[in-house]
Design a protein around this motif. Structure first.
Motif, mmCIF file in Angstrom:
data_model
loop_
_atom_site.group_PDB
_atom_site.id
_atom_site.type_symbol
_atom_site.label_atom_id
_atom_site.label_comp_id
_atom_site.label_asym_id
_atom_site.label_seq_id
_atom_site.Cartn_x
_atom_site.Cartn_y
_atom_site.Cartn_z
ATOM 1 N N PRO A 49 55.984 13.978 10.701
ATOM 2 C CA PRO A 49 54.554 13.800 10.378
ATOM 3 C C PRO A 49 53.986 14.963 9.564
ATOM 4 C CG PRO A 49 54.949 13.346 12.698
ATOM 5 C CD PRO A 49 56.235 13.871 12.125
ATOM 6 N N GLU A 50 54.443 16.189 9.816
ATOM 7 C CA GLU A 50 53.938 17.345 9.070
ATOM 8 C C GLU A 50 54.311 17.245 7.593
ATOM 9 O OE1 GLU A 50 56.183 17.953 11.707
ATOM 10 O OE2 GLU A 50 54.603 18.063 13.220
ATOM 11 N N GLN A 51 55.495 16.736 7.319
ATOM 12 C CA GLN A 51 55.943 16.603 5.940
ATOM 13 C C GLN A 51 55.109 15.549 5.211
ATOM 14 O OE1 GLN A 51 60.019 15.470 5.508
ATOM 15 N NE2 GLN A 51 60.115 16.063 3.374
ATOM 16 N N ARG A 52 54.853 14.436 5.877
ATOM 17 C CA ARG A 52 54.028 13.393 5.264
ATOM 18 C C ARG A 52 52.606 13.891 5.038
ATOM 19 N NH1 ARG A 52 55.433 7.709 5.518
ATOM 20 N NH2 ARG A 52 53.191 7.509 5.364
ATOM 21 N N ARG A 53 52.065 14.642 6.008
ATOM 22 C CA ARG A 53 50.718 15.189 5.863
ATOM 23 C C ARG A 53 50.669 16.144 4.678
ATOM 24 N NH1 ARG A 53 48.868 17.668 11.020
ATOM 25 N NH2 ARG A 53 48.572 15.520 11.569
ATOM 26 N N GLY A 54 51.695 16.957 4.521
ATOM 27 C CA GLY A 54 51.761 17.867 3.389
ATOM 28 C C GLY A 54 51.797 17.130 2.064
ATOM 29 N N GLN A 55 52.544 16.042 2.021
ATOM 30 C CA GLN A 55 52.614 15.249 0.804
ATOM 31 C C GLN A 55 51.259 14.613 0.489
ATOM 32 O OE1 GLN A 55 55.754 12.516 1.687
ATOM 33 N NE2 GLN A 55 57.380 13.968 1.163
ATOM 34 N N ARG A 56 50.581 14.138 1.503
ATOM 35 C CA ARG A 56 49.266 13.528 1.293
ATOM 36 C C ARG A 56 48.244 14.568 0.839
ATOM 37 N NH1 ARG A 56 49.452 9.681 6.608
ATOM 38 N NH2 ARG A 56 50.795 8.095 5.691
ATOM 39 N N LEU A 57 48.284 15.757 1.430
ATOM 40 C CA LEU A 57 47.366 16.812 1.013
ATOM 41 C C LEU A 57 47.663 17.263 -0.416
ATOM 42 C CD1 LEU A 57 47.091 18.893 4.288
ATOM 43 C CD2 LEU A 57 45.350 17.428 3.263
ATOM 44 N N PHE A 58 48.930 17.268 -0.795
ATOM 45 C CA PHE A 58 49.292 17.595 -2.167
ATOM 46 C C PHE A 58 48.722 16.545 -3.125
ATOM 47 C CE2 PHE A 58 52.317 17.422 -5.755
ATOM 48 C CZ PHE A 58 52.097 18.692 -6.253
ATOM 49 N N PHE A 59 48.791 15.284 -2.732
ATOM 50 C CA PHE A 59 48.204 14.212 -3.533
ATOM 51 C C PHE A 59 46.694 14.395 -3.677
ATOM 52 C CE2 PHE A 59 46.036 10.083 -3.653
ATOM 53 C CZ PHE A 59 46.463 9.649 -4.893
ATOM 54 N N VAL A 60 46.023 14.784 -2.596
ATOM 55 C CA VAL A 60 44.577 15.011 -2.650
ATOM 56 C C VAL A 60 44.267 16.168 -3.605
ATOM 57 C CG1 VAL A 60 42.578 15.772 -1.306
ATOM 58 C CG2 VAL A 60 44.091 14.022 -0.393
ATOM 59 N N ALA A 61 45.087 17.214 -3.586
ATOM 60 C CA ALA A 61 44.882 18.342 -4.502
ATOM 61 C C ALA A 61 45.052 17.894 -5.952
ATOM 62 C CB ALA A 61 45.857 19.464 -4.170
ATOM 63 N N LEU A 62 46.059 17.076 -6.215
ATOM 64 C CA LEU A 62 46.240 16.553 -7.574
ATOM 65 C C LEU A 62 45.066 15.661 -7.979
ATOM 66 C CD1 LEU A 62 50.036 15.664 -7.679
ATOM 67 C CD2 LEU A 62 48.861 17.556 -8.800
ATOM 68 N N LEU A 63 44.611 14.830 -7.062
ATOM 69 C CA LEU A 63 43.463 13.967 -7.334
ATOM 70 C C LEU A 63 42.229 14.805 -7.651
ATOM 71 C CD1 LEU A 63 42.314 11.076 -7.356
ATOM 72 C CD2 LEU A 63 41.831 11.379 -4.922
ATOM 73 N N PHE A 64 42.030 15.879 -6.897
ATOM 74 C CA PHE A 64 40.913 16.790 -7.132
ATOM 75 C C PHE A 64 41.001 17.387 -8.532
ATOM 76 C CE2 PHE A 64 38.697 20.904 -6.395
ATOM 77 C CZ PHE A 64 37.472 20.399 -6.017
ATOM 78 N N GLY A 65 42.207 17.773 -8.937
ATOM 79 C CA GLY A 65 42.402 18.330 -10.267
ATOM 80 C C GLY A 65 42.115 17.322 -11.365
ATOM 81 N N VAL A 66 42.493 16.079 -11.147
ATOM 82 C CA VAL A 66 42.260 15.036 -12.153
ATOM 83 C C VAL A 66 40.771 14.691 -12.232
ATOM 84 C CG1 VAL A 66 42.659 12.600 -12.684
ATOM 85 C CG2 VAL A 66 44.565 14.062 -12.034
ATOM 86 N N TRP B 249 33.413 16.149 -5.043
ATOM 87 C CA TRP B 249 33.760 17.250 -4.144
ATOM 88 C C TRP B 249 33.583 16.830 -2.686
ATOM 89 C CZ3 TRP B 249 30.447 19.910 -0.810
ATOM 90 C CH2 TRP B 249 31.013 21.007 -0.173
ATOM 91 N N ALA B 250 32.443 16.216 -2.348
ATOM 92 C CA ALA B 250 32.184 15.801 -0.966
ATOM 93 C C ALA B 250 33.195 14.761 -0.505
ATOM 94 C CB ALA B 250 30.767 15.250 -0.848
ATOM 95 N N THR B 251 33.544 13.817 -1.360
ATOM 96 C CA THR B 251 34.525 12.796 -1.005
ATOM 97 C C THR B 251 35.897 13.420 -0.737
ATOM 98 O OG1 THR B 251 33.347 11.174 -2.338
ATOM 99 C CG2 THR B 251 35.632 10.675 -1.776
ATOM 100 N N LEU B 252 36.284 14.354 -1.580
ATOM 101 C CA LEU B 252 37.588 14.977 -1.396
ATOM 102 C C LEU B 252 37.620 15.886 -0.168
ATOM 103 C CD1 LEU B 252 38.418 15.576 -5.122
ATOM 104 C CD2 LEU B 252 39.561 14.008 -3.567
ATOM 105 N N VAL B 253 36.512 16.531 0.160
ATOM 106 C CA VAL B 253 36.444 17.334 1.382
ATOM 107 C C VAL B 253 36.566 16.428 2.605
ATOM 108 C CG1 VAL B 253 34.909 18.740 2.811
ATOM 109 C CG2 VAL B 253 35.208 19.279 0.398
#
Length: 71
Positions: A10-27, A57-61
């Motif tokens: 589960p920690e690995q999947r959570r990390g992958q999802r958070l990485f996706f959120v960071a990329l989404l934030f950048g886009v 910003w609020a949505t991504l937080v």
């Protein structure tokens, strides 16, 4: 020999999802998309660009908080 198709931790999947959120934030906060909202329009007296940045910003937080709390 470990099994070939082991379920991910589960920690690995959570990390992958958070990485996706960071990329989404950048886009979402990158120039081409910001330029779409950079015009003279106003919503309720607030410039559209400011409103877009605040809502993105609020949505991504909130999304990040939900992903961190989810088990």
């Amino acid at each position: 020999m470990p099994p070939i198709s082991s379920p991910e931790r589960p920690e690995q999947r959570r990390g992958q999802r958070l990485f996706f959120v960071a990329l989404l934030f950048g886009v979402l906060l990158n120039f081409p998309l910001l330029a779409v909202f950079d015009h003279g329009g106003r919503v309720g007296g607030v410039p559209v660009l400011y409103l877009y940045v605040l809502l993105a910003w609020a949505t991504l937080v909130l999304l990040t908080g939900w992903l961190v709390k989810a088990k």
